[in-house]
Enzyme design. Structure first.
Site, short mmCIF file in Angstrom:
data_model
loop_
_atom_site.label_atom_id
_atom_site.label_comp_id
_atom_site.label_asym_id
_atom_site.label_seq_id
_atom_site.Cartn_x
_atom_site.Cartn_y
_atom_site.Cartn_z
CG HIS A 37 41.22 -4.22 64.38
ND1 HIS A 37 40.28 -3.73 63.49
CD2 HIS A 37 42.18 -3.25 64.49
CE1 HIS A 37 40.66 -2.54 63.07
NE2 HIS A 37 41.80 -2.22 63.67
CE LYS B 281 35.07 0.72 56.28
NZ LYS B 281 34.80 -0.72 56.07
CG ASP C 222 39.68 -7.36 58.04
OD1 ASP C 222 40.38 -8.38 57.98
OD2 ASP C 222 40.09 -6.24 57.71
CG ASN D 24 37.93 2.00 58.57
OD1 ASN D 24 37.92 2.69 57.55
ND2 ASN D 24 37.12 2.24 59.59
CG ASN D 25 43.45 -4.35 57.87
OD1 ASN D 25 44.59 -3.90 57.90
ND2 ASN D 25 43.17 -5.57 58.27
CG ASP E 43 32.23 -6.73 60.25
OD1 ASP E 43 32.78 -5.85 59.54
OD2 ASP E 43 32.79 -7.23 61.24
CG ASP F 128 34.53 -4.09 56.36
OD1 ASP F 128 35.61 -3.51 56.12
OD2 ASP F 128 34.32 -4.76 57.38
#
Length: 308
Positions: free
Chosen positions: A191, A222, A33, A65-66, A247, A31
């Site tokens: 977020h 995800k 972020d 996922n961003n 994370d 991932d």
């Protein structure tokens, strides 16, 4: 791969234990972020970790996922933060995968109405997926006379800082047609921002539309398996030799579990070790799937194992 087949042990590992896990993995999925960077600062040691993994012959991918930026902008950010060898084809965002799904899986024959940001729109454009105009939200337009494009065959929801009631109403209008596809880039509810604040995520906007339309979205990002299938279709990944590092337990770790990967939680982002232990004690099989095989303080912990 060790840890993937048995019960998820939530083991805190260091040094030689990390080396054993990495030796068993041919593919490492990160991932971004909270794992690779936080905002505009790389996690300490992350550029060196990526470089050393590749030097060891590992295939490295970035699964995020961003959806706020297209892949070409991710390459620029990696470079800006000191990552010198990250290629566009190694980056799989929920925006890119949503465009790939619409083009290659759904094979949508028409336009897509988008609640989303420029990153989503650019990926759709690059994939050749037509996007419907947002329409006029002037003083003479109301929920009673919203124009609906008859060529719209799908609605896609992503992160949108310009989300409005009229966008919600327009999407509802399209979803009255049971044949209209309903997709979401990702399920992230929020977020983290600097200063302890948060911003609503794509999942929050999707939930509003699900409630209003009485329909459920197909999630592309995800923890859906599609993101792994998207990578595997291009690079032929063996799940048994793959490690997912993230994370967030309910997205990153669950994604790994859903795809048959070994999973590792890093404590530089959203989820804590206490969160993982709480899920581990749960009687719910669904919650247990969110428990990682391994835990590290940071991916900087990889450095000792990789440099030996």
């Amino acid at each position: 791969m060790a840890g993937a087949a048995g019960g998820r042990g939530c083991r805190m590992i260091r040094g030689a234990q990390i080396r054993d896990v990495l030796d068993a993995a041919h593919n490492v999925l990160f991932d971004c972020d909270g794992v690779i960077w936080n905002g505009e600062a790389a996690v300490a040691g992350a550029p060196e970790v990526v470089r050393l993994l590749k030097r060891r012959g590992k295939r490295v991918f970035f699964v995020t996922n961003n959806c706020t930026r297209p892949r070409e902008n991710y390459v620029q950010k990696f470079s800006r933060l000191g990552f010198t060898d990250v290629a566009e084809e190694e980056i799989f965002s929920s925006a890119y995968c949503s465009a790939a799904y619409l083009r290659d899986v759904a094979k949508v024959q028409g336009k897509v109405f988008v609640i989303g940001c420029p990153g989503v729109l650019k990926e759709l454009q690059d994939a050749g997926v037509p996007v419907a105009e947002q329409g006029d939200e002037g003083p003479d337009v109301s929920v009673y006379n919203l124009p609906l494009d008859p060529d719209v065959k799908a609605v896609l929801v992503g992160y949108d800082e310009r989300f409005t009631f009229m966008k919600l109403a327009t999407a509802c209008g399209y979803l009255r047609d049971a044949e209209c596809l309903f997709l979401a880039t990702d399920p992230d509810p929020w977020h983290p921002l600097r200063g302890g604040r948060i911003t609503p995520g794509s999942g929050s906007l999707t939930a509003a539309l699900e409630t209003a339309s009485s329909r459920k979205a197909t999630v592309i990002g995800k923890p859906s398996r599609f993101m792994f299938e998207c990578i595997s279709s291009q690079f032929d990944l063996d799940p048994a030799r793959s490690l997912m590092v993230g994370d967030r337990l309910e997205t990153d770790v669950l994604f790994g579990a859903n795809c048959g990967l070994a999973t590792m939680l890093t404590l530089t982002g959203v989820s804590t070790l206490e969160d993982a232990h709480e899920l581990q004690q749960s009687e719910s099989p669904e919650k247990k799937d969110c428990v990682p095989d391994y835990v590290v303080e940071s991916i900087a912990d990889f450095l000792q194992a990789l440099e030996e």
